[in-house]
Design an enzyme around this catalytic site. Structure first.
Site, mmCIF file in Angstrom:
data_model
loop_
_atom_site.group_PDB
_atom_site.id
_atom_site.type_symbol
_atom_site.label_atom_id
_atom_site.label_comp_id
_atom_site.label_asym_id
_atom_site.label_seq_id
_atom_site.Cartn_x
_atom_site.Cartn_y
_atom_site.Cartn_z
ATOM 1 N N MET A 49 0.920 -1.045 0.104
ATOM 2 C CA MET A 49 -0.136 -0.057 -0.119
ATOM 3 C C MET A 49 0.847 1.155 -0.032
ATOM 4 S SD MET A 49 -3.598 -0.896 2.050
ATOM 5 C CE MET A 49 -2.786 -0.765 3.814
ATOM 6 N N GLN A 82 -2.692 -12.675 7.704
ATOM 7 C CA GLN A 82 -2.775 -12.227 6.209
ATOM 8 C C GLN A 82 -2.279 -13.231 5.438
ATOM 9 O OE1 GLN A 82 -2.651 -8.176 4.322
ATOM 10 N NE2 GLN A 82 -0.594 -8.959 3.753
ATOM 11 N N SER A 89 4.053 1.021 8.189
ATOM 12 C CA SER A 89 3.475 2.807 7.382
ATOM 13 C C SER A 89 2.994 3.435 8.354
ATOM 14 C CB SER A 89 2.934 2.409 6.197
ATOM 15 O OG SER A 89 3.575 1.367 5.271
ATOM 16 N N ARG A 90 2.247 2.660 9.495
ATOM 17 C CA ARG A 90 1.345 3.344 10.450
ATOM 18 C C ARG A 90 2.346 3.889 11.847
ATOM 19 N NH1 ARG A 90 -2.843 -0.527 8.801
ATOM 20 N NH2 ARG A 90 -4.459 0.574 8.191
ATOM 21 N N GLN A 128 5.823 -11.695 7.259
ATOM 22 C CA GLN A 128 5.387 -12.478 8.238
ATOM 23 C C GLN A 128 4.742 -11.302 9.253
ATOM 24 O OE1 GLN A 128 5.219 -15.530 9.055
ATOM 25 N NE2 GLN A 128 4.602 -15.256 11.096
ATOM 26 N N LYS A 129 5.025 -10.238 9.135
ATOM 27 C CA LYS A 129 4.340 -9.055 9.939
ATOM 28 C C LYS A 129 2.892 -9.403 10.130
ATOM 29 C CE LYS A 129 3.544 -4.998 11.695
ATOM 30 N NZ LYS A 129 2.986 -4.162 10.776
ATOM 31 N N VAL A 179 10.648 -7.381 9.597
ATOM 32 C CA VAL A 179 11.734 -6.384 9.636
ATOM 33 C C VAL A 179 11.323 -5.435 10.931
ATOM 34 C CG1 VAL A 179 13.218 -4.405 8.836
ATOM 35 C CG2 VAL A 179 12.515 -6.463 7.359
ATOM 36 N N HIS A 203 9.075 -3.347 3.724
ATOM 37 C CA HIS A 203 8.844 -3.467 2.176
ATOM 38 C C HIS A 203 9.956 -4.015 1.296
ATOM 39 C CE1 HIS A 203 5.410 -0.586 3.450
ATOM 40 N NE2 HIS A 203 4.622 -1.742 3.163
ATOM 41 N N LEU A 211 6.451 3.273 1.689
ATOM 42 C CA LEU A 211 7.529 1.886 1.798
ATOM 43 C C LEU A 211 8.543 2.262 2.663
ATOM 44 C CD1 LEU A 211 8.007 1.319 -1.995
ATOM 45 C CD2 LEU A 211 6.192 0.383 -0.381
HETATM 46 P P1 AMP Z 1 1.251 -3.077 3.625
HETATM 47 O O1 AMP Z 1 1.986 -1.797 2.665
HETATM 48 O O2 AMP Z 1 1.088 -2.695 4.891
HETATM 49 O O3 AMP Z 1 0.033 -3.579 2.799
HETATM 50 O O4 AMP Z 1 2.428 -4.162 3.381
HETATM 51 C C1 AMP Z 1 2.929 -4.874 2.395
HETATM 52 C C2 AMP Z 1 3.641 -6.068 2.703
HETATM 53 O O5 AMP Z 1 4.595 -5.736 3.352
HETATM 54 C C3 AMP Z 1 2.806 -7.120 3.354
HETATM 55 O O6 AMP Z 1 3.269 -8.425 2.888
HETATM 56 C C4 AMP Z 1 3.633 -6.958 4.758
HETATM 57 O O7 AMP Z 1 3.433 -7.919 5.657
HETATM 58 C C5 AMP Z 1 4.795 -6.548 4.542
HETATM 59 N N1 AMP Z 1 5.497 -5.779 5.584
HETATM 60 C C6 AMP Z 1 5.034 -4.711 6.373
HETATM 61 N N2 AMP Z 1 5.957 -4.464 7.359
HETATM 62 C C7 AMP Z 1 6.720 -5.333 7.258
HETATM 63 C C8 AMP Z 1 7.841 -5.572 8.193
HETATM 64 N N3 AMP Z 1 8.174 -4.570 9.288
HETATM 65 N N4 AMP Z 1 8.739 -6.687 7.805
HETATM 66 C C9 AMP Z 1 8.207 -7.432 6.949
HETATM 67 N N5 AMP Z 1 7.268 -7.329 6.043
HETATM 68 C C10 AMP Z 1 6.506 -6.245 6.392
#
Ligand code: AMP
Length: 281
Positions: free
Chosen positions: A30, A153, A186-187, A148-149, A176, A37, A33
């Site tokens: 989303m 999902q 992102s939040r 895995q975060k 990470v 990501h 980044l």
């Molecule tokens: P989002 O933009 O939040 O929809 O996340 C996109 C992808 O990035 C999803 O598969 C998330 O699980 C992954 N993601 C988000 N934050 C992390 C993180 N801290 N470590 C690993 N993957 C992440």
């Protein structure tokens, strides 16, 4: 790096890549980044010949009182970061391109979508599986990378791919964290300095559970009690859930005899954060 805003263009580009014999990797995001990501992007680049990243803030996965309007949008910066990583395609459709009509067709993974985050966000996972199914049809990747975060999902998408015979391999990459232990999100940008300190209790709680597990406590009740002691000491957070579940079915586990997911979600101020750790006996 080619940036595509329409379904037709993106599909033509990814088909051409695959027809040329390239193994295509896909990272749905989303935007806004961060290193989490980018770890998925790097994993995709290591495994594939060409990589597509989508940037789409999907309205379908936000509830009526959630943060859709204020969700961070940093498109130019995102593209710069992806260009540095040598990404081949960015798919960045407008909402009207993805949903020209009001959506009336949904993909729902019944029995999983109501668990963990699904309890307090009843239409969230349906929104995720619907948009990911659409994205898989548009991009047609060989491999897709998730974090895995968002453990629930990942489980739900694995099950959707299995049940609907999507011809894509799902790769789940480790969480990470920032140097202080907070899982990148992102939040996190919503947090005030004080809230950010409070938010660290999520990972501290998970680490306390991990410590107790390593010392031989394999009963979920005992582990949750140990974690709760750490949680209660931090007044700045309001718990949504804190559970030990099977990583595939998301069902609660009483005794940990095979790998288990400790998952936590909490509000820090008005920001909802999630985190988890996998326990392996
Ligand atoms: P989002 O933009 O939040 O929809 O996340 C996109 C992808 O990035 C999803 O598969 C998330 O699980 C992954 N993601 C988000 N934050 C992390 C993180 N801290 N470590 C690993 N993957 C992440």
């Amino acid at each position: 790096m080619n940036i595509h805003a329409t379904v037709e263009e993106m599909r033509a580009a990814s088909r051409a890549a695959r027809l040329g014999g390239l193994r295509l990797g896909f990272v749905p995001t989303m935007g806004a980044l961060h290193e989490g990501h980018l770890s998925l992007v790097r994993a995709a680049i290591a495994e594939c010949d060409a990589v597509a990243v989508s940037i789409f803030v999907n309205p379908l996965q936000f509830g009526p009182n959630e943060d859709l309007a204020k969700y961070p949008r940093t498109f130019e910066r995102d593209c710069e970061l992806l260009r540095k990583e040598d990404v081949d395609f960015v798919f960045a459709p407008a909402v009207e391109e993805m949903y020209p009509e009001k959506a009336i067709t949904y993909v729902t993974v019944e029995g999983l979508s109501e668990k963990l985050c699904g309890r307090s966000r009843p239409t969230h996972f349906r929104g995720v599986t619907t948009v990911v199914a659409k994205l898989f049809h548009i991009v047609e990747p060989d491999l897709a990378f998730f974090g895995q975060k968002d453990a629930a999902q990942a489980a739900i998408i694995r099950r959707m791919v299995l049940d609907l015979n999507f011809s894509v391999e799902i790769i789940v990459c480790p969480i990470v964290r920032a140097p202080d232990g907070l899982a990148m999100s992102s939040r996190n940008g919503y947090l005030s300095p004080q809230e950010r300190k409070s938010a660290l209790v999520l990972y501290r709680t998970l680490q306390e559970v991990q410590r107790n597990f390593d010392k031989g406590e394999h009963n979920s009740k005992g582990l949750i009690e140990a974690g709760n002691k750490v949680l209660r000491a931090e007044t700045g957070v309001r718990l949504d859930y804190f559970e030990i579940v099977d990583p595939d079915t998301l069902d609660p586990m009483e005794t940990i005899r095979h790998p288990a997911l400790i998952a936590i979600a909490a509000f820090v101020g008005t920001t909802r954060l999630i985190d988890n750790v996998l326990l392996s006996p």
